[in-house]
Design a protein around this motif. Structure first.
Motif, PDB file in Angstrom:
ATOM      1  N   LEU A  29       6.895  -0.069  -3.087  1.00 47.37           N
ATOM      2  CA  LEU A  29       6.047   0.598  -2.096  1.00 47.37           C
ATOM      3  C   LEU A  29       5.543  -0.384  -1.047  1.00 47.37           C
ATOM      4  N   PHE A  61       2.791   7.181  -6.341  1.00 43.72           N
ATOM      5  CA  PHE A  61       2.071   6.508  -5.252  1.00 43.72           C
ATOM      6  C   PHE A  61       0.571   6.630  -5.444  1.00 43.72           C
ATOM      7  N   CYS A  71      -2.390   0.967   0.362  1.00 41.59           N
ATOM      8  CA  CYS A  71      -1.040   0.434   0.219  1.00 41.59           C
ATOM      9  C   CYS A  71      -0.801  -0.679   1.233  1.00 41.59           C
TER      10      CYS A  71
END
Length: 221
Positions: A29, A61, A71
């Motif tokens: 990610l 996620f 993130c």
């Protein structure tokens, strides 16, 4: 440069711990965040874009991150770790032991090697480089604070490498790092690897001039 390419999970049944699966997913990610932002910019990058590029599910996620900014911050930390690890390896140090004047007999030569390694690291990891040099401005105050902390860490590496001990000398190191950040930004924005490399001799020559002029203050002999 440490290998920053994230590992893919094996197909079918696999005997990995939950922690290892999450580590691999987080790595994928973060890499996807950097890659997509290099193409679209932070504002235009969506969580869906990152999921599509990474091959990680939406559920996974949100088990790892609160949102896109979370993130991004994790990807920024990856970028910082890659850069600092490469610098410290070049000067024979590690994250627990900063280089000192006793580690390198020629501080200016050591600076040249470290600065060349710094530019090489930027070129090798262009998506991550763009993340912390350019897209960080769009990510907000928390990201900017993290960027300042990274610049402080880079400044400390160069100052300790050159044996600089007083405030005036470390301020000179801080100015060199800040100026370099500005100088490399255009080349990074244009994915100009040759432009990055070409900055090396000019900056190194100017640092040598500053050194011989006494701009680095008190030096440990």
């Amino acid at each position: 440069m440490p290998n920053s390419s994230p590992r893919r999970l094996p197909r079918g049944r696999y005997a990995l711990s939950r922690e290892e699966v999450e580590r691999i997913q987080r790595s994928r990610l973060c890499a996807a965040m950097a890659e997509v932002m290099a193409e679209k910019g932070y504002v235009a990058t969506s969580v869906a874009d990152v999921l599509q590029r990474s091959g990680v599910s939406r559920q996974s996620f949100y088990q790892l991150f609160e949102d896109k900014l979370d993130c991004f911050m994790a990807a920024f930390d990856v970028a910082a770790d890659l850069l600092l690890q490469h610098l410290l390896e070049m000067v024979g140090a590690d994250e627990h032991r900063m280089p000192g004047p006793d580690a390198i007999d020629d501080p200016l030569g050591g600076f040249e090697r470290a600065f060349t390694a710094y530019l090489a690291a930027l070129a090798i990891e262009l998506p991550y480089t763009r993340l912390f040099l350019i897209e960080v401005y769009a990510a907000g105050p928390a990201a900017m604070r993290r960027r300042s902390e990274l610049q402080d860490a880079i400044t400390a590496v160069f100052a300790d490498l050159m044996g600089v001990t007083d405030d005036a000398g470390r301020f000179t190191c801080q100015m060199v790092v800040a100026a370099t950040s500005t100088l490399v930004t255009r080349a990074v924005a244009e994915n100009d690897v040759e432009g990055l490399s070409a900055l090396g001799p000019r900056v190194i020559a100017h640092v040598r001039t500053l050194w011989h002029a006494g701009a680095f203050g008190t030096i440990v002999e």
